[in-house]
Design an enzyme around this catalytic site. Structure first.
Site, PDB file in Angstrom:
ATOM      1  N   ASN A 170       0.876  -1.170   0.000  1.00 15.97           N
ATOM      2  CA  ASN A 170       0.000   0.000   0.000  1.00 15.97           C
ATOM      3  C   ASN A 170       0.912   1.218   0.000  1.00 15.97           C
ATOM      4  OD1 ASN A 170      -1.783   2.051   0.522  1.00 15.97           O
ATOM      5  ND2 ASN A 170      -2.287   1.398   2.610  1.00 15.97           N
ATOM      6  N   TRP A 171       1.037   1.825  -1.173  1.00 11.39           N
ATOM      7  CA  TRP A 171       1.973   2.949  -1.297  1.00 11.39           C
ATOM      8  C   TRP A 171       1.440   4.231  -0.666  1.00 11.39           C
ATOM      9  CZ3 TRP A 171       4.130   2.639  -7.046  1.00 11.39           C
ATOM     10  CH2 TRP A 171       5.040   1.564  -7.112  1.00 11.39           C
ATOM     11  N   LYS A 172       0.159   4.242  -0.331  1.00 14.98           N
ATOM     12  CA  LYS A 172      -0.459   5.458   0.222  1.00 14.98           C
ATOM     13  C   LYS A 172      -0.184   6.637  -0.723  1.00 14.98           C
ATOM     14  CE  LYS A 172      -0.159   3.355   4.707  1.00 14.98           C
ATOM     15  NZ  LYS A 172      -0.049   3.482   6.156  1.00 14.98           N
ATOM     16  N   HIS A 217      -9.609   1.538   4.561  1.00 15.12           N
ATOM     17  CA  HIS A 217      -8.338   1.667   5.293  1.00 15.12           C
ATOM     18  C   HIS A 217      -8.557   2.619   6.482  1.00 15.12           C
ATOM     19  CE1 HIS A 217      -4.247   2.768   6.318  1.00 15.12           C
ATOM     20  NE2 HIS A 217      -3.882   1.630   5.743  1.00 15.12           N
ATOM     21  N   GLU A 237      -6.865   4.955   7.628  1.00 12.61           N
ATOM     22  CA  GLU A 237      -6.598   6.370   7.352  1.00 12.61           C
ATOM     23  C   GLU A 237      -7.804   7.017   6.673  1.00 12.61           C
ATOM     24  OE1 GLU A 237      -2.857   5.736   5.397  1.00 12.61           O
ATOM     25  OE2 GLU A 237      -1.995   5.173   7.331  1.00 12.61           O
ATOM     26  N   GLU A 282      -5.685  -4.772  10.507  1.00 10.26           N
ATOM     27  CA  GLU A 282      -4.625  -3.794  10.765  1.00 10.26           C
ATOM     28  C   GLU A 282      -4.905  -3.044  12.061  1.00 10.26           C
ATOM     29  OE1 GLU A 282      -2.545  -2.630   6.821  1.00 10.26           O
ATOM     30  OE2 GLU A 282      -4.246  -1.304   7.119  1.00 10.26           O
ATOM     31  N   GLY A 326       2.426   2.226  10.726  1.00 10.74           N
ATOM     32  CA  GLY A 326       3.423   3.277  10.562  1.00 10.74           C
ATOM     33  C   GLY A 326       4.139   3.655  11.848  1.00 10.74           C
ATOM     34  N   SER A 379       3.193  -2.190  10.265  1.00  9.09           N
ATOM     35  CA  SER A 379       4.653  -2.290  10.468  1.00  9.09           C
ATOM     36  C   SER A 379       5.238  -3.659  10.109  1.00  9.09           C
ATOM     37  CB  SER A 379       5.035  -1.895  11.902  1.00  9.09           C
ATOM     38  OG  SER A 379       4.658  -0.548  12.136  1.00  9.09           O
ATOM     39  N   GLY A 414       2.673  -1.159   4.253  1.00  5.86           N
ATOM     40  CA  GLY A 414       2.766   0.252   3.896  1.00  5.86           C
ATOM     41  C   GLY A 414       4.205   0.662   3.642  1.00  5.86           C
ATOM     42  N   GLY A 415       4.822   1.293   4.637  1.00  2.00           N
ATOM     43  CA  GLY A 415       6.171   1.856   4.514  1.00  2.00           C
ATOM     44  C   GLY A 415       7.175   0.940   3.840  1.00  2.00           C
TER      45      GLY A 415
HETATM   46  P1  PGA Z   1       2.675   0.232   7.591  1.00  2.00           P
HETATM   47  O1  PGA Z   1       1.218   0.499   6.950  1.00  2.00           O
HETATM   48  O2  PGA Z   1       3.169  -1.074   7.037  1.00  2.00           O
HETATM   49  O3  PGA Z   1       3.496   1.416   7.169  1.00  2.00           O
HETATM   50  O4  PGA Z   1       2.475   0.153   9.071  1.00  2.00           O
HETATM   51  C1  PGA Z   1       0.326  -0.547   6.755  1.00  2.00           C
HETATM   52  C2  PGA Z   1      -0.972  -0.010   6.180  1.00  2.00           C
HETATM   53  O5  PGA Z   1      -1.394   1.090   6.550  1.00  2.00           O
HETATM   54  O6  PGA Z   1      -1.610  -0.676   5.336  1.00  2.00           O
END
Ligand code: PGA
Length: 249
Positions: free
Chosen positions: A9-11, A94, A96, A166, A172, A212, A233-234
């Protein structure tokens, strides 16, 4: 046996030229994996990413969409628009989006239904906040989000839904749920699906862990009995690191 599905997930990261270079470097690294590999990229990268993954085993997903097919919804993108250009997956709900953009269990449910109507595969996110966890209501939150997300879906649709558990406090932050904790919560999600749709359906549903995930913890998480891969994500922004996560199992 359920397949492992690993999605990046590149956001709101990566310009088109960065997306193209990423895929050029990443594709050869994961070409032999048996796992399903998905990159969920920003809308502006979709077209470039779709061209770049031709003749590879990488699938492309979006990170959100509207539930309507078309109309006066300035700034929105419809499921049909995604499907038409060749997108296969879409992240829905998600945390966010729930936190910053008023996504609710009700809009999540509408979007999942719209995804299926347009033959897109939804990756549906559920997860508790730190406050909810500390209050001891994680199970309640997770089972309720799952039930409301899947409300009104057919058994066949549920079988084709990917759920990403999640925990919001792990996204993050560098804090990961322990593999036992994540596995137990994912078992509860599966149990909830079993209550409504029966064991056969529940056993088919891919349930990922997210929060994470890195190459150093991926194997331990992804080899747990009920964790069928991850939403990353990251660590999905670096080709080598993400490839190591994909190849950890
Ligand atoms: P993260 O994000 O791996 O940076 O914690 C995961 C996500 O939000 O899907």
């Amino acid at each position: 046996m359920r397949k492992k599905v690993i999605a990046g997930n590149w956001k709101m990261n990566m310009l088109p030229n960065e997306a193209i270079s990423f895929i050029e470097e990443f594709a050869p690294l994961v070409k032999d994996t048996q796992n399903e590999v998905i990159l969920c990229v920003p809308y502006t990268d979709l077209f470039y990413a779709l061209l770049s993954v031709q003749n590879t085993n990488i699938k492309i997903g979006a990170q959100n969409m509207h539930w309507e097919e078309k109309g006066a919804y300035t700034g929105e993108v419809s499921p049909k628009m995604l499907k038409t250009i060749g997108v296969e997956y879409v992240i829905i709900g998600h945390s966010e989006r729930r936190q910053y953009f008023n996504e609710t269990d009700e809009t999540v449910n509408k979007k999942i239904k719209a995804a299926f109507e347009n033959e897109l595969k939804p990756i549906v996110c559920v997860g508790e906040t730190l406050e909810e966890r500390e209050k001891g209501i994680t199970s309640q939150i997770i089972t309720s989000q799952t039930r409301l997300a899947l409300d009104g879906l057919t058994a066949e649709q549920v079988k084709n839904t990917i759920i990403a558990y999640e925990p919001i406090w792990a996204i993050g932050t560098g804090k990961t749920a322990t593999s036992d904790d994540a596995n137990n919560t994912i078992k509860e999600i599966r149990k909830e699906i079993e209550k409504i749709y029966g064991k056969d359906v529940a056993e088919c549903v891919i349930i990922q862990y997210g929060g994470s995930v890195k190459s150093v913890n991926a194997k331990e998480l992804f080899t747990m009995s009920d964790i069928d891969g991850g939403l990353v994500g990251g660590a999905s922004l670096k080709p080598e690191e993400f490839a190591n996560i994909v190849k950890s199992v």
